[in-house]
Each structure stands twice: as structure tokens, then as C-alpha cells.
Design a protein around this motif. Structure first.
Motif, PDB file in Angstrom:
ATOM      1  N   GLU A  28      76.628 -63.792   8.970  1.00 44.80           N
ATOM      2  CA  GLU A  28      76.703 -64.727   7.851  1.00 44.80           C
ATOM      3  C   GLU A  28      75.508 -65.653   7.895  1.00 44.80           C
ATOM      4  OE1 GLU A  28      80.599 -66.284   8.851  1.00 44.80           O
ATOM      5  OE2 GLU A  28      81.411 -65.331   7.044  1.00 44.80           O
ATOM      6  N   LEU A  29      75.030 -66.031   6.723  1.00 45.86           N
ATOM      7  CA  LEU A  29      73.965 -67.030   6.606  1.00 45.86           C
ATOM      8  C   LEU A  29      74.571 -68.214   5.861  1.00 45.86           C
ATOM      9  CD1 LEU A  29      70.798 -67.676   6.764  1.00 45.86           C
ATOM     10  CD2 LEU A  29      70.781 -66.984   4.363  1.00 45.86           C
ATOM     11  N   PHE A  30      74.488 -69.402   6.478  1.00 46.68           N
ATOM     12  CA  PHE A  30      75.083 -70.585   5.857  1.00 46.68           C
ATOM     13  C   PHE A  30      74.025 -71.428   5.162  1.00 46.68           C
ATOM     14  CE2 PHE A  30      78.280 -69.304   8.947  1.00 46.68           C
ATOM     15  CZ  PHE A  30      79.404 -69.329   8.133  1.00 46.68           C
ATOM     16  N   PRO A  31      74.453 -72.279   4.222  1.00 51.69           N
ATOM     17  CA  PRO A  31      73.490 -73.084   3.461  1.00 51.69           C
ATOM     18  C   PRO A  31      72.539 -73.873   4.362  1.00 51.69           C
ATOM     19  CG  PRO A  31      75.669 -73.291   2.492  1.00 51.69           C
ATOM     20  CD  PRO A  31      75.842 -72.504   3.769  1.00 51.69           C
ATOM     21  N   GLY A  32      71.277 -73.826   4.018  1.00 52.59           N
ATOM     22  CA  GLY A  32      70.265 -74.598   4.736  1.00 52.59           C
ATOM     23  C   GLY A  32      69.734 -73.942   5.994  1.00 52.59           C
ATOM     24  N   GLU A  33      70.307 -72.791   6.361  1.00 49.71           N
ATOM     25  CA  GLU A  33      69.851 -72.130   7.590  1.00 49.71           C
ATOM     26  C   GLU A  33      68.611 -71.265   7.365  1.00 49.71           C
ATOM     27  OE1 GLU A  33      73.165 -70.924  10.787  1.00 49.71           O
ATOM     28  OE2 GLU A  33      73.227 -69.745   8.954  1.00 49.71           O
ATOM     29  N   VAL A  34      67.808 -71.175   8.413  1.00 43.04           N
ATOM     30  CA  VAL A  34      66.733 -70.187   8.440  1.00 43.04           C
ATOM     31  C   VAL A  34      67.104 -69.196   9.543  1.00 43.04           C
ATOM     32  CG1 VAL A  34      64.285 -69.733   8.814  1.00 43.04           C
ATOM     33  CG2 VAL A  34      65.001 -71.869   7.724  1.00 43.04           C
ATOM     34  N   MET A  35      67.305 -67.955   9.139  1.00 41.91           N
ATOM     35  CA  MET A  35      67.694 -66.949  10.114  1.00 41.91           C
ATOM     36  C   MET A  35      66.572 -65.943  10.307  1.00 41.91           C
ATOM     37  SD  MET A  35      71.184 -64.920  10.374  1.00 41.91           S
ATOM     38  CE  MET A  35      70.831 -63.716   9.167  1.00 41.91           C
TER      39      MET A  35
END
Ligand code: ATP
Length: 235
Positions: A28-35
Motif C-alpha cells: 500500500e502507498l499512503f498519502p504523502g509517502e515516497v516509496m
């Protein structure tokens, strides 16, 4: 995080005819994250991007972008919230940087008022009226970043954006990425190398042969066994 994920993949597999490109991918990628999405060539990074963009269907499992299947009709608006910088982006060399962005702004129906600010954010104000053929590779990549960010998409997909850039150009590129992040973009950044990238990501996924090898913060990942040497030996 309690907020709704921007992107989620659960049990995702992708097969191209006889080739199995991905198997059992969950993240999952959450708001504001840089993955960061790390893996060698052929690991399946571009396939993950294409699934998120909704340009190919998964063979198995579920892909959700802003809570919707990116291939569904209902995802029409959600798809506009995704910006994509492909590997090896190329431009019409005869156009100036400003003209390139005007052209793409028209294609995307984005008001052209945003263009000068975007050029400023990627450090190209001084060169905006020069033809792209006079740009260095780093400048071209930053123009590509600005193009991907036209319309302020909430999700940015960056595929190997600093391949072939020297360390200074790489730092300049990521300084621009940091600015877009501060505007609220969530970002997935594909790379086959870690150096130069690590300070700019919150979490990483490592894939190998289409399977998820590990995920977590970089410090969590460094403590795990079986990781590619390139990742373990950093920091
Ligand atoms: P690269 O950085 O080299 O693009 P990648 O990690 O992005 O690598 P993918 O492009 O996702 O990897 O490819 C994953 C696997 O799927 C590879 O074995 C590749 O050969 C295969 N593959 C990708 N696209 C197709 C396609 N359209 N048809 C058949 N096989 C494909």
C-alpha cells in the motif's frame, strides 16, 4: 496509517503469455509517502507501474488506485490524478522547455498558468525559452518531471528517472522531487540502484523475479538477510 491508501495491490499476479512477470504482490502507498521500488532489470517494476496506470489488467488479485480499479470506467477522474514519467523520456528538440509544457498542458487540458511555476520548481526558469536540444540530460529529466506533474496529480510514478545522470544532476533531480512532495504528491520511484535515492524515500519495496523480497523503511530492510548487496552495503 489510518488514512485510505492512494494505491493498494493485493495478491497481484501478472502473466504475459508464458512469462510470469509478477506473483503475489501486496503493498500500500499512503498519502504523502515516497516509496522506492527497487529491483534489477526485468524484476517487474515497469509492470507494476502499468498496472497502476490502468493500461494493462492484472492476471490475478486486485489493484486499487484512489480506491478504484484503474481499468474501470468509474476511474476516469482518478486516472487524471496520476502523473507518469517513463524511462528515457524524449521531447521535440525544436521546442523550448516552455513550449513543451504548453503542448502537454493542452493535451491534458491543464490551464497554462501553472507552467511558469512548474518550471521554477524544477529549476528550469533560466532555460525555459531555450530549445530542448540545448538541454543536458539532467535538465531533460527535470522537464519530464514537470511534464508528469502538470495538473498537480496526487500520485506520481517515476520510472528510473536518474539513469545516466551524474551525481550532481541526480541531486538536482531529487531536490525537485522533494518540492513536489511538499505540494502533497505521493510518489512511487522505480530504480535498480539505491545510491542517491535513499534520502528521498520513506519506504521501499524490493522485488526480484516478480516477487516481493522485502518491504519497509530502509533501516528495517538493512537488518534483513537475503537482500541484494547493493542495498545492504549502503549507509
Ligand atoms: P526494466 O527496468 O528492464 O524495464 P522491470 O523491472 O521494469 O525491468 P518489467 O518490464 O516489468 O521489469 O518486466 C518483467 C518481466 O516481464 C520481464 O521478464 C520481461 O521480459 C517481461 N515482460 C514485460 N513486458 C512484457 C510483454 N509485453 N510481453 C512479454 N513479456 C513481458
Amino acid at each position: 496509517s489510518p488514512s485510505r491508501p492512494i494505491v493498494s495491490l493485493s495478491g497481484v499476479a501478472k502473466r504475459y503469455a508464458k512469462v510470469s512477470a509478477l506473483e503475489r504482490i501486496d503493498f500500500e502507498l499512503f498519502p504523502g509517502e515516497v516509496m522506492g521500488l527497487f529491483g534489477h532489470n526485468g524484476a517487474g517494476k515497469t509492470t507494476i507501474m502499468k498496472l497502476i496506470l490502468g493500461i494493462i489488467p492484472a492476471s490475478d488479485g486486485q489493484v486499487k488506485v484512489f480506491g478504484q480499479d484503474p481499468l474501470s470506467k468509474q476511474a476516469f477522474e482518478a486516472r487524471k490524478q496520476v502523473g507518469y514519467l517513463p524511462e528515457n523520456v524524449s521531447f521535440y528538440d525544436q521546442l523550448t522547455g516552455r513550449e513543451v509544457l504548453r503542448y502537454f498542458a493542452r493535451l491534458k487540458s491543464v490551464p497554462k498558468q501553472a507552467i511558469e511555476q512548474l518550471l521554477e520548481q524544477v529549476g528550469l526558469t533560466h532555460a525555459m525559452d531555450r530549445q530542448v536540444k540545448t538541454y543536458s540530460k539532467g535538465m531533460r529529466q527535470r522537464l519530464g518531471l514537470a511534464q508528469a506533474f502538470l495538473g498537480s496529480p496526487k500520485l506520481l510514478l517515476l520510472d528510473e528517472p536518474t539513469v545516466g545522470l551524474d551525481p550532481i544532476a541526480t541531486q538536482e533531480f531529487y531536490a525537485s522531487v522533494d518540492k513536489l512532495k511538499s505540494e502533497g504528491a505521493s510518489i512511487i520511484l522505480c530504480s535498480h540502484v539505491l545510491p542517491g535515492v535513499e534520502q528521498h524515500i520513506d519506504r521501499a519495496l524490493i522485488i526480484s523475479g516478480g516477487r516481493l523480497l522485502a518491504k519497509g523503511s530502509l533501516s528495517e530492510l538493512r537488518q534483513q538477510a537475503q537482500l541484494p548487496v547493493a542495498i545492504k552495503t549502503q549507509g
